[in-house]
Design a protein around this motif. Structure first.
Motif, mmCIF file in Angstrom:
data_model
loop_
_atom_site.group_PDB
_atom_site.id
_atom_site.type_symbol
_atom_site.label_atom_id
_atom_site.label_comp_id
_atom_site.label_asym_id
_atom_site.label_seq_id
_atom_site.Cartn_x
_atom_site.Cartn_y
_atom_site.Cartn_z
ATOM 1 N N GLU A 56 68.801 50.440 81.349
ATOM 2 C CA GLU A 56 69.959 50.692 80.956
ATOM 3 C C GLU A 56 70.599 52.407 80.995
ATOM 4 O O GLU A 56 70.070 53.327 81.490
ATOM 5 N N SER A 58 73.240 54.549 79.092
ATOM 6 C CA SER A 58 73.726 55.369 78.090
ATOM 7 C C SER A 58 75.475 54.928 77.840
ATOM 8 O O SER A 58 76.037 55.368 76.854
ATOM 9 N N TYR A 65 74.787 46.777 76.733
ATOM 10 C CA TYR A 65 73.490 47.001 76.212
ATOM 11 C C TYR A 65 73.027 45.384 75.222
ATOM 12 O O TYR A 65 71.724 45.631 75.407
ATOM 13 N N TYR A 68 71.295 42.977 77.116
ATOM 14 C CA TYR A 68 69.470 43.493 77.841
ATOM 15 C C TYR A 68 68.625 43.497 76.952
ATOM 16 O O TYR A 68 67.695 43.225 76.370
ATOM 17 N N TRP A 69 69.494 44.431 75.544
ATOM 18 C CA TRP A 69 68.472 44.094 74.366
ATOM 19 C C TRP A 69 67.934 43.087 73.781
ATOM 20 O O TRP A 69 66.868 42.590 74.002
ATOM 21 N N LEU A 103 78.454 53.102 74.865
ATOM 22 C CA LEU A 103 77.108 52.861 73.370
ATOM 23 C C LEU A 103 77.460 53.975 73.526
ATOM 24 O O LEU A 103 76.489 54.416 72.103
ATOM 25 N N ALA A 148 67.675 51.515 71.144
ATOM 26 C CA ALA A 148 68.862 52.270 72.665
ATOM 27 C C ALA A 148 67.836 53.880 72.036
ATOM 28 O O ALA A 148 67.926 55.158 72.890
#
Length: 379
Positions: A56, A58, A65, A68-69, A103, A148
């Motif tokens: 990942e 930022s 994101y 991905y999560w 993000l 995150a």
């Protein structure tokens, strides 16, 4: 392989080309107070590349994101049914409004704006989203951002700084004994007669009874074991674990349920039409199946319940109110709150006491009256 260099500010910096959640490769920088710390982070990124796991950033977009999560974190931590709902909420409500935000640029005002927008948004039912649904969407975003924070991609979880709308608990409207009997007289001729009886006399959740298999039932002993649930999410049947550890329970069935279940195999055979097709993950011996041999759609149960209430000429309510009816009638008959907690599979006795406080208050008044009878002036 990446490099580690010392910066002018005294920190060490490593740069590695990494795999992103979109499948592309991007140069990623990591930092450390010592050469070893920066090198450890470099090796971690290289290990992710070797495993094919995205690293990942930022500065990545929130929608990237969240993808991905969901695919790498949530899928391993959540029950299948919960994960399926998370994916739908991310896709339908979070991504359309905040997906293009970076993000590391997400702010509390962005989250507040999302809450305000959702309060005006209509769901698939055509009705404005309820405060409870908005709370759930907020919880999904908060959970993703907290991961995150743990990975040091962002310094704070902005979703925690914004309160979701307050949700008023739905009013419990159990059926009275007279209404319940009128409903059962009509429901007794329905092909799901056993299902209605189980819902009303054992307090099972709709998903629990639809997930019942014959291997879960011992008709000779008159017992039933709750092992799974089934839901239909985004058009797909999802089999999952019961709601909590206490939801995995063994119940004793009333004789009327045993008799109705003994008739169910003949009913299923009589309704079977054409090729029998099971869905992915479906057990071979479901108690209640559609004409095609698939699980019964929960929405079909709702529609059938409405039709039966109309036929019985009683006020309309929800299928879930049969569960409340079971608990309310048992408490009114003197069952303890712990007995009802075990029957319903609540995770704690506090849930039972808070949900059925109105009935427990009536019980307390009756007990006080009994003590008056024993020790009062007229005792």
């Amino acid at each position: 392989m990446g490099t580690v260099v010392k910066r002018s500010d005294g920190r060490y910096q490593a740069a590695v080309y990494v795999l992103t959640p979109t499948g592309q490769r991007r140069r990623k920088f990591v930092y450390g107070r010592t050469w070893d710390e920066a090198n450890d982070k470099r090796l971690e990124l290289l290990d992710n590349n070797r495993k094919g796991v995205p690293s990942e950033s930022s500065a990545m977009r929130l929608d990237e994101y969240l993808t991905y999560w969901l695919d790498h974190i949530a899928v391993h931590d959540l029950r299948p049914s919960t994960f399926a709902r998370y994916r739908v909420l991310v896709r339908d409500y979070i991504t359309p409004h905040l997906g293009r935000k970076k993000l590391n640029r997400l702010s509390p005002s962005d989250v507040r704006g999302l809450m305000a927008t959702l309060a005006r948004t209509k769901g698939k039912s055509g009705r404005v989203l309820s405060p409870r649904t908005i709370q759930f969407i907020h919880a999904v975003l908060r959970s993703a951002l907290q991961h995150a924070v743990r990975d040091e991609l962002i310094g704070r979880n902005v979703a925690k700084l914004v309160s979701p709308p307050r949700a008023t608990p739905p009013e419990i409207t159990p059926l009275s004994p007279e209404v319940a009997r009128k409903f059962l007289r009509v429901a007794n001729t329905h092909w799901l007669a056993a299902l209605w009886l189980i819902l009303l006399t054992t307090g099972l959740r709709r998903g629990e009874v639809l997930g019942l298999c014959w291997s879960d039932v011992d008709l000779d002993a008159g017992t039933l074991r709750v092992r799974r649930t089934v839901q239909k999410l985004d058009g797909v049947f999802v089999f999952g674990e019961p709601k909590s550890a206490r939801s995995r329970r063994v119940l004793t069935l009333p004789s009327v349920c045993v008799a109705a279940l003994r008739r169910q195999p003949d009913i299923n055979r009589g309704r079977a039409a054409g090729e029998q097709r099971r869905v992915a993950g479906q057990p071979k011996d479901l108690v209640f199946v559609s004409t095609s041999g698939q699980p019964v759609d929960p929405r079909s149960v709702n529609r059938a319940f409405d039709r039966l209430l109309t036929k019985a000429e009683v006020p309309h309510s929800r299928v879930h109110d049969l569960r409340h009816t079971c608990a309310t009638l048992l408490l009114a008959e003197g069952a303890s709150d712990r007995e009802v907690m075990e029957l319903l599979g609540h995770s704690s006795i506090g849930i039972t006491m808070n949900t059925y406080a109105h009935v427990l208050d009536d019980s307390k008044r009756r007990m006080a009256s009994r003590m008056d009878g024993l020790f009062g002036e007229g005792g």
